[in-house]
Design an enzyme around this catalytic site. Structure first.
Site, PDB file in Angstrom:
ATOM      1  CG  ASP A  98      -0.002   0.349   2.611  1.00  0.00           C
ATOM      2  OD1 ASP A  98       0.943   0.047   2.518  1.00  0.00           O
ATOM      3  OD2 ASP A  98      -0.662  -0.514   3.672  1.00  0.00           O
ATOM      4  CD  GLU A 134      -0.022   4.636   5.075  1.00  0.00           C
ATOM      5  OE1 GLU A 134      -0.388   5.430   4.543  1.00  0.00           O
ATOM      6  OE2 GLU A 134       1.379   4.846   4.822  1.00  0.00           O
TER       7      GLU A 134
END
Ligand code: UD1
Ligand code: UDP
Length: 375
Positions: A98, A134
Site C-alpha cells: 500500500d 495507504e
C-alpha cells in the site's frame, strides 16, 4: 514456454522485507526471468533489508530525498518507471501492499500495457483517510491489478465486494510469515550492546514503534506522552524505541522521551535483531502494519496506536487490541497488561492467521498457472 519476465518493484522497508522471500523464490524457478527494481523511496532502511536477504537490485531509481512530499515521490516513480518499462518490457510487475511505490508502479505499468500482480492484496480499513494515504494506495492498486495475491479469505471477500473476478484472486497467506521463519532464533544474541545489556527476565520490556503519517502531530504527542507516563508509573518497565528516520517523528520523540534511564532510543534496527527483539519483549506498542502480523505469531500482545485496522484477523484472535491515540486510553490499556497477569495471559497467545510460511511458493505457482491459462 518462453520465460515469464517478472519485475519485482518495491521501495520501502516493509515492502522489501515482505518481497524478499518472493524474490528468492522467483530466482529459483527455471521458467521465470526474475528482475528487481527498487524505487528507493527509502534508502538506508531499504538497503539494510537488501543486505540481510542478499538481494541485489537490477535497477535502482534512487528517488529518496529527505522530507519529500507524496506528490514528489509519486511523480518521480511514474516518470522513472515509464522509461524503464519501455527499455526492459517486463511481462508482469509484482508490487506489494500500500505504499506510494506500490500505487505509482502499478499506474505506470498500466500506462505501459504491462500486467500487475498485487501481493498483499485486499486489506481494507474502510476509511479513506486512515491509514493515509495507504488505504487509497492499496484500493487503487487493486483496481489496476490483473492478479491479486490475498493473504486471507477476509481479504478475498473485500476484493469480491469491489467487483474483482474471483478467478484472478489467489489466497496465499502473507509472505511476512515466510520472512519471519527464516530469521527468528531461540537464544538469539544481539550485536547491539545496549540490547544485550537488557535483563529481559527482570524488566517488562515494551517495544515501541510509531511512524504513521496520520499520527504525526497531536496523536503522536499523545502516544509519546503516554509512554513517558507508563514508564514513570511502572518501575519494572523498560521501553525500547527504534526510531523511524522520518525527522518529524524524531522531533516529537525528542520532546517526550529523552533523558530517562528506562527509555532506550535507538536507530532503526536491522530486521533480524528487530524481530528477535519482538520475541524477547513483554508487550508491543505500535502503529505499524507489519508488526501487527509478526508479533501475534511470536505470542506477544500488541496494542495498536491507531483508530482502525485493515488487519482484523489478529484482533479477532485476541492478541491484538486497538487502543487509539488518546493518552488516557493508551496508559490504561498498557497498565492493565503490565499489572494484571490474567489479562496478559489472555492476550499472550501465539496466533498466526497469516498462512503456513509458503506464501511465496503459492504466488509463484499462481503466476505460472495464470500464464498457462492466459497464453
Ligand atoms: C512509508 C509508507 C508507509 C510505510 C512506511 C514504512 C507511503 C505513503 N508510506 O512511509 O506506508 O508504512 O514507509 O516505514 O508510501 N527516511 C530516511 N531514510 C530512509 C527512510 C525514510 O531518511 O531510509 C526519512 C526521509 O526524510 C523521508 C521520511 O523519512 O522523507 C519519510 O519517508 P516516506 O517514504 O515519505 O514515508 P514513510 O513515513 O516512511
Ligand atoms: N522493522 C525493522 N526494524 C525496525 C522497525 C521495524 O526491521 O527498527 C520491521 C518490522 O519487523 C516489520 C517492518 O519493519 O517487518 C514494519 O515496517 P514499518 O513499521 O516501517 O511499516 P508498516 O508495516 O507499518 O508499513
Amino acid at each position: 514456454m518462453n520465460k515469464i519476465k517478472v519485475m519485482s518493484i518495491f521501495g520501502t522497508r516493509p515492502e522489501a522485507i515482505k518481497m524478499a522471500p518472493l524474490v528468492l523464490e522467483l530466482n529459483k524457478r527455471e521458467n521465470i526471468e526474475s528482475l528487481v527494481c527498487v524505487t528507493a523511496q527509502h534508502r538506508e532502511m531499504l538497503d539494510q533489508v537488501m543486505d540481510i536477504f542478499k538481494i541485489e537490485a537490477d535497477y535502482d531509481l534512487n528517488i529518496m530525498k529527505k522530507g519529500q512530499t507524496l506528490s514528489e515521490i509519486t511523480s518521480k516513480i511514474l516518470l522513472g518507471l515509464g522509461d524503464l518499462f519501455k527499455e526492459v518490457k517486463p511481462d508482469i510487475i509484482f508490487v506489494h501492499g500500500d505504499t506510494s511505490t506500490t500505487f505509482s508502479a502499478s499506474l505506470s505499468a498500466f500506462y505501459n500495457g504491462i500486467k500487475v500482480g498485487h501481493v498483499e492484496a485486499g486489506l481494507r480499513s474502510g476509511d479513506k483517510n486512515s491509514p493515509f494515504p495507504e488505504e487509497i494506495n492499496r484500493s487503487l492498486t487493486g483496481r489496476l491489478a490483473d492478479i491479486h495475491f490475498a493473504p486471507t479469505k477476509g481479504n478475498v471477500n473485500n476484493l469480491v465486494k469491489e467487483g474483482i473476478d474471483k478467478k484472478n484472486i489467489l489466497v496465499t497467506g502473507n509472505t511476512v510469515i515466510d520472512a519471519l521463519k527464516s530469521v527468528v532464533k531461540e537464544n538469539y544474541i544481539f550485536e547491539e550492546k545496549v540490547l544485550n545489556n537488557i535483563d529481559f527476565k527482570q524488566k517488562k520490556v515494551i517495544l515501541l514503534t510509531s511512524h504513521r503519517r496520520e499520527n504525526l502531530g497531536r496523536p503522536m504527542e499523545n502516544i509519546f506522552s503516554a509512554v513517558r507516563d507508563i514508564v514513570e508509573s511502572n518501575e519494572d518497565v523498560l521501553v525500547v524505541f527504534p526510531m523511524h528516520l522520518n525527522p518529524k517523528v524524531r522531533a516529537i520523540a525528542n520532546k517526550y522521551l529523552l533523558n530517562h534511564e528506562r527509555i532506550i532510543l535507538i536507530e532503526p534496527l536491522e530486521y533480524t535483531p528487530f524481530v528477535n527483539l519482538i520475541a524477547k519483549s513483554y508487550l508491543i506498542l505500535t502503529d505499524s502494519g507489519g508488526i501487527q502480523e509478526e508479533a501475534p505469531s511470536l505470542g506477544k500482545p500488541v496494542l495498536v496506536l491507531r483508530t482502525e485496522t485493515e488487519r482484523p484477523e489478529a484482533v479477532e484472535a485476541g492478541t491484538v487490541k486497538m487502543v487509539g491515540v488518546i493518552k488516557e486510553d493508551i496508559v490504561r490499556e498498557a497498565n492493565r497488561l503490565i499489572r494484571d497477569e490474567d489479562e496478559y495471559g489472555f492476550m499472550a497467545n501465539a496466533v498466526n492467521p497469516y498462512g503456513d510460511g509458503k506464501a511465496s511458493k503459492y504466488i509463484v505457482d499462481g503466476v505460472i498457472e495464470y500464464y498457462k491459462l492466459n497464453n
